[in-house]
Design a protein around this motif. Structure first.
Motif, short mmCIF file in Angstrom:
data_model
loop_
_atom_site.label_atom_id
_atom_site.label_comp_id
_atom_site.label_asym_id
_atom_site.label_seq_id
_atom_site.Cartn_x
_atom_site.Cartn_y
_atom_site.Cartn_z
N VAL A 96 1.01 -1.04 0.01
CA VAL A 96 0.05 -0.01 0.05
C VAL A 96 1.07 1.30 -0.10
O VAL A 96 0.68 2.24 -0.82
CB VAL A 96 -0.80 0.04 1.33
CG1 VAL A 96 -1.61 1.49 1.30
CG2 VAL A 96 -2.05 -1.06 1.06
N HIS A 129 1.28 4.12 -2.93
CA HIS A 129 0.81 5.51 -2.64
C HIS A 129 1.93 6.51 -2.90
O HIS A 129 1.90 7.78 -3.21
CB HIS A 129 0.34 5.73 -1.35
CG HIS A 129 -0.95 5.51 -1.11
ND1 HIS A 129 -2.16 6.54 -1.52
CD2 HIS A 129 -1.81 4.48 -0.81
CE1 HIS A 129 -3.33 5.93 -1.41
NE2 HIS A 129 -3.33 4.69 -0.87
N GLN A 130 3.08 6.17 -2.66
CA GLN A 130 4.45 7.13 -2.43
C GLN A 130 5.11 6.90 -3.80
O GLN A 130 5.89 7.83 -3.98
CB GLN A 130 5.21 6.57 -1.26
CG GLN A 130 4.52 6.72 0.13
CD GLN A 130 4.20 8.19 0.46
OE1 GLN A 130 2.94 8.55 1.02
NE2 GLN A 130 5.03 9.18 0.02
N LEU A 131 5.50 5.68 -4.39
CA LEU A 131 6.46 5.65 -5.14
C LEU A 131 6.16 5.65 -6.81
O LEU A 131 6.73 5.18 -7.39
CB LEU A 131 7.23 4.64 -4.82
CG LEU A 131 8.11 4.68 -3.30
CD1 LEU A 131 8.78 3.40 -3.21
CD2 LEU A 131 8.86 5.84 -3.31
N ARG A 132 4.91 6.17 -7.06
CA ARG A 132 4.58 5.93 -8.33
C ARG A 132 5.25 7.02 -9.36
O ARG A 132 5.76 8.23 -8.66
CB ARG A 132 3.08 6.26 -8.84
CG ARG A 132 2.11 5.11 -8.41
CD ARG A 132 0.72 5.61 -8.39
NE ARG A 132 0.49 6.16 -7.17
CZ ARG A 132 -0.05 7.25 -7.41
NH1 ARG A 132 -0.41 7.74 -8.50
NH2 ARG A 132 -0.49 8.15 -6.09
N ALA A 133 5.74 6.52 -10.42
CA ALA A 133 6.70 7.65 -10.97
C ALA A 133 5.73 8.65 -11.77
O ALA A 133 4.57 8.60 -11.58
CB ALA A 133 7.12 6.68 -12.51
N PRO A 134 6.39 9.86 -11.90
CA PRO A 134 5.78 10.97 -12.59
C PRO A 134 4.70 10.70 -13.75
O PRO A 134 5.35 10.05 -14.38
CB PRO A 134 6.89 11.87 -13.01
CG PRO A 134 8.15 11.54 -12.26
CD PRO A 134 7.92 10.05 -11.81
N GLY A 135 3.71 11.19 -13.50
CA GLY A 135 2.61 10.73 -14.65
C GLY A 135 1.99 9.52 -14.29
O GLY A 135 0.87 9.14 -15.06
N MET A 136 2.20 8.73 -13.46
CA MET A 136 1.67 7.55 -12.99
C MET A 136 0.51 7.83 -12.29
O MET A 136 0.64 7.57 -11.04
CB MET A 136 2.74 6.32 -12.56
CG MET A 136 2.02 5.23 -12.32
SD MET A 136 1.43 4.05 -13.57
CE MET A 136 2.73 3.59 -14.35
N GLY A 137 -0.38 8.35 -12.77
CA GLY A 137 -1.98 8.36 -11.79
C GLY A 137 -2.37 7.09 -11.57
O GLY A 137 -2.02 6.27 -11.88
N PHE A 138 -3.46 6.93 -10.57
CA PHE A 138 -4.01 5.97 -10.25
C PHE A 138 -4.49 5.17 -11.44
O PHE A 138 -4.52 3.96 -11.53
CB PHE A 138 -4.99 5.94 -9.13
CG PHE A 138 -4.30 5.79 -7.68
CD1 PHE A 138 -4.72 4.58 -7.17
CD2 PHE A 138 -3.72 6.72 -6.93
CE1 PHE A 138 -4.27 4.53 -5.84
CE2 PHE A 138 -3.12 6.42 -5.77
CZ PHE A 138 -3.52 5.23 -5.21
N ARG A 194 -3.81 5.17 -14.38
CA ARG A 194 -2.39 4.93 -15.54
C ARG A 194 -1.93 3.50 -14.91
O ARG A 194 -0.95 3.08 -15.67
CB ARG A 194 -1.67 5.51 -15.80
CG ARG A 194 -2.30 6.79 -16.81
CD ARG A 194 -1.15 7.45 -17.41
NE ARG A 194 -1.51 8.57 -18.17
CZ ARG A 194 -0.94 9.70 -18.48
NH1 ARG A 194 0.14 9.84 -17.90
NH2 ARG A 194 -1.53 10.67 -18.98
N VAL A 211 5.58 8.92 -17.22
CA VAL A 211 4.60 8.17 -17.86
C VAL A 211 3.78 8.97 -18.51
O VAL A 211 3.22 10.12 -18.08
CB VAL A 211 3.87 7.31 -16.84
CG1 VAL A 211 2.87 6.37 -17.46
CG2 VAL A 211 4.95 6.22 -16.21
#
Lengths: 96, 232, 543
Positions: free
Chosen positions: C184, C188-197, C199, C529
């Motif tokens: 979890v 929440h914390q480590l998605r790359a830039p542009g990686m919205g929920f 995507r 992303v």
């Protein structure tokens, strides 16, 4: 700098105010328990406990200043889930 | 469009098209070499809150049992609760509430770079935790003397609701006491680390998280107290 | 989604990283999420093989009525140990810990999980739990004979070492919680830039929904197991009718976790399947948001249906009706997923590859398991079918046919990325066919026998079931041959197979932009992303 000192002082004051409120509520809950309130007694003491723990969570655990929704909703989710677990079990245990 | 900027100390902030606003811990991006570097405070906080919700549900299972058995045996639970000392329970409630205050003041002091105050407040908190355990110990000892512990022959002669009450009493306050001991240990470790200077105002998150755990222990007691001591 | 990273100079796969400690130490002390995933892979597969062999022994025992290869007590121990291993050591951790650990960071464009050391610690807990479980099995009094459910009052009375076994379950639960917290937080914390929920690849949604169940349901089994230990050691009485306790409350607490545990098993697999179908149909997933939300719906509604395990236990009629209704509700989000997978294939450009075949059989077997679940969810039918082979067949179709075959699909899909080598595809297809046929030969007759009244957990049976029992045993042998062929093929492929390209299937998610296998650092630069996970317009297979 003096601004920060002031803010710091008001924070400490709020901590102490919350602590005092918790002690007062403890006194209230002990007093109400010695009165004969009948069936609503359990509701009263649990309501006071809920207020006390809300104070702790909001002020001591700083949920009041929390901006992130996922952290804000965590405790309500856990408690709601527990309430549903208890409710569904109740539908069995008290209806045999 | 994607903007990235480096903010020392708080980790990298990335504002991006689809994902809204996220704070990413610097250190956590390097597997295996994160020690000694700043750990993402936001991740740590979220992780701690998730852990706290698991603790709520761990005790939740016991609260569920308590609710069912109390609803089935209201009179027995009332009778059994008279054997507890309200004075001891109230005293312990005040002790834990006060220790919560000193913990939050310790965190506050550390954030303001007043390490000495933080150490002092932590020492008081640990001492209060110790007081709590001593009072609890006397209470338990009294119950054992009166033969109210599980498997005692006197308790076996009591109504079933009373047996359940004391079974739950020892289980729930016992599990809570284990949490107090764990909490004191954690606070003790932090006391030492602050004195050694490995925890400072620059990385207060770990102490904040330890504080969260201690407050959780307090909150659970806030519910245990009326449920066992104040049944009318 | 960024540029394909070629095999650049100085490329070192993560397993050959010289900066790590040499030998086995480099593995068991590494906090690299990929190495931890490999640790889990080896241990989970070992337990899986062991439990499969136990299952086969039980089947052989049922070959001829009256001619037994083991005693009734041995049979009790067999199905208990088989259940404990498969549930707690294999199917619950399998997909989140192996594929979640390895691929979750890659899928969202991160270099690791949020808490790498906690991640390694959870593997240690897993191994500790396994060791304690094995000590419990072989300690005095003989192997645990309670069934994997540890139902009271029998588990309080039996002479075998129940406290140690339940303590093992408690430890394994802690391991599972830590994995969930890690997943979890990472999402929440480590998605790359542009990686919205929206995507995120749907497998990430699967891991994410599962992690919530792990976090919120597992503590309940933890406290339940502790209560059993306390009951055995101190006689606290909460489950002992002699002391006013209610044994049915044990069942409530047990299933409050253990029913959602079924969703811990199946949800991540459903996520992986949702990633596989678009890739082999060269088509965007049908109804992305519906699949994402149905994962959350299954996770939440699925937590409220535990009472359907207790229809004939003597629980109240009111509770029975409520739980039956809620049980039917879970079928809705599950069916949404199945329809969306089928619609994804419709008019797609299908490529028949091993992962796709396993995914197809997943749908078939899961649907049979799901629909027979509706029989069992109906109160009146349940009275007839409870504790018969029908139940055994139902949950094996869900857990083995569903989760298991989905897990195999994930292996065939992702193992080339993990090891950098391709298995032999022809052998993989043969293994798939053999195990699929064997599976149905084995478990379908169990439905029929259960319908006709054959109870589960009996070590012998009347002669009128002889034909069907023999058929099931033959099927089980075929199934085991298929599985062992598959494992052998995958293992040989991983060690000696041809070098796998970076993107053997033409997937559009981020892990395929990395070399096979990835380096220790995963991404040299965190990607930005710009497209969804199933946009194949700019993505080609690499040979």
């Amino acid at each position: 700098m003096s601004d920060e000192t002031k803010r710091g002082e008001s924070t400490v004051k709020s901590y102490i105010a919350v602590w005092a409120a918790l002690l007062v509520l403890t006194a209230v809950t002990v007093t109400t328990a010695s009165l004969d309130l009948g069936k609503i007694a359990i509701i009263v003491v649990l309501a006071i406990a809920a207020v006390k723990s809300t104070l702790v969570v909001l002020y001591f655990m700083h949920l009041r200043h929390e901006k992130r929704i996922v952290i804000k909703i965590l405790i309500p989710i856990a408690i709601a889930l527990l309430a549903i677990f208890i409710g569904l079990t109740y539908s069995d245990i008290m209806n045999r | 469009m994607s903007i990235e900027r480096e903010t020392p100390g708080t980790g990298r902030e990335a504002v991006h098209e689809g994902g809204g606003h996220e704070t990413v811990g610097n250190g956590e991006h390097v597997g295996g070499s994160e020690s000694g570097r700043f750990r993402g405070s936001e991740s740590g906080k979220l992780g701690m809150w998730l852990f706290i919700s698991t603790e709520i549900l761990l005790f939740g299972g016991l609260f569920l049992l308590y609710a069912m058995y109390r609803l089935k045996n209201p009179a027995d639970f009332h009778a059994a609760s008279l054997d507890l000392s309200r004075f001891a329970g109230t005293l312990n409630t005040c002790v834990l509430i006060t220790s919560s205050l000193t913990v939050v003041l310790a965190v506050f002091s550390l954030q303001r770079d007043r390490a000495k105050d933080a150490v002092r407040y932590l020492a008081v908190s640990i001492a209060l935790g110790f007081v709590f355990l001593v009072v609890k110990g006397f209470e338990w000892a009294a119950k054992f003397e009166h033969g109210l512990n599980p498997n005692a022959s006197f308790l076996a002669t009591q109504p079933k609701g009373v047996m359940l009450y004391f079974g739950l009493y020892f289980t729930m306050t016992g599990l809570h006491a284990v949490h107090v001991i764990v909490g004191m240990t954690i606070l003790g470790i932090f006391l030492v680390r602050i004195r050694r200077g490995t925890i400072t105002a620059r990385n207060p998150t770990l102490l904040e998280n330890a504080g969260l755990y201690w407050h959780l222990v307090d909150v659970i007691w806030i519910f245990l107290f009326p449920l066992f001591y104040l049944i009318s | 989604m960024g540029e394909t990273v070629g095999t650049a100079e100085g490329y070192v796969p993560f397993y050959a990283d010289k900066t790590k400690r040499p030998g086995i130490l480099g593995w068991i002390t590494s906090t690299d999420h990929k190495r931890i995933a490999m640790l889990y892979l080896v241990s989970v597969i070992a337990f899986f093989i062991g439990a499969v062999i136990l299952g086969l022994l039980m089947r052989l025992n049922m070959l001829i009525p009256g001619h037994k290869i083991m005693t009734a007590q041995d049979y009790n121990a067999m199905f208990t140990v088989h259940g404990i291993i498969q549930i707690f050591l294999v199917v619950i951790p399998a997909v989140p810990t192996i594929f979640g650990n390895f691929f979750l960071p890659l899928l969202i464009g991160s270099k690791d999980m949020s808490f790498p050391r906690l991640n390694l610690f959870s593997w240690y807990l897993y191994i500790a739990g396994a060791i304690i479980a094995f000590i419990a099995v072989f300690s005095n009094g003989g192997a645990v004979d309670t069934g994997w459910t540890f139902y009271v009052p029998f588990s309080l009375k039996t002479s075998v070492n129940v406290p140690l076994a339940t303590f093992a379950v408690f430890i394994l639960g802690m391991s599972s919680i830590l994995t969930g917290i890690n997943i979890v937080t990472t999402v929440h914390q480590l998605r790359a830039p542009g990686m919205g929920f929206f995507r995120m690849p749907l497998s990430v949604w699967g891991f994410y929904a599962t992690a919530w169940v792990q976090i919120l349901a597992t503590p309940i089994i933890g406290i339940t197991m502790i209560l059993v230990i306390m009951e055995r050691l101190f006689g606290i009485g909460v489950f002992d009718p002699g002391k006013g306790g209610d044994p049915l409350l044990y069942q409530h607490l047990f299933w409050i976790y253990s029913h959602p545990a079924v969703y811990i098993m199946i949800l991540p697999t459903m996520g992986v399947i949702s990633d596989i179908f678009p890739v082999f149909s060269r088509k965007n997933i049908f109804g992305y948001k519906m699949i994402a939300f149905s994962s959350l719906a299954i996770a939440s509604v699925g937590s409220l249906v535990w009472g359907h395990h207790m229809f004939v236990s003597g629980q109240s009629d009111l509770a029975g009706i409520i739980f039956s209704l809620l049980t039917f509700l879970v079928a809705v989000p599950s069916a949404i997923k199945v329809f969306n997978w089928l619609a994804t294939m419709y008019k797609g450009s299908i490529q028949i590859e091993p992962p796709f075949l396993f995914a197809l059989s997943f749908i078939f077997l899961f649907t049979i398991g799901g629909l027979t679940g509706l029989f069992l969810g109906a109160l009146s039918a349940n009275v007839q079918l409870h504790d018969t082979y029908f139940v055994v067949a139902h949950f094996h179709y869900i857990i083995f046919g569903g989760m298991g075959f989905g897990w195999f699909a994930a292996f065939h899909y992702w193992l080339p990325k993990m090891t950098g080598r391709m298995y032999d595809k022809k052998t993989a297809v043969v293994a798939w066919l053999v195990s699929f046929v064997g599976f149905n030969l084995f478990y379908f007759p169990l439905f029929v026998m259960g319908w006709e009244g054959m109870p589960r957990r009996y070590y012998d049976y009347p002669t009128r079931f002889n034909d069907l029992q023999t058929l099931a045993t033959v099927g089980s042998v075929v199934l085991v041959i298929g599985i062992f062929l598959m494992i052998w093929n995958l293992a040989r492929g991983s060690l000696k197979g041809e070098k796998a390209p970076a993107n053997p299937w033409g997937g559009a998610t981020l892990e395929w932009t990395l070399p096979s296998p990835p380096t220790s650092e995963d991404f040299e630069e965190i990607p930005t992303v710009t497209t969804g996970p199933y946009d194949f317009s700019h993505r080609e297979k690499t040979e």
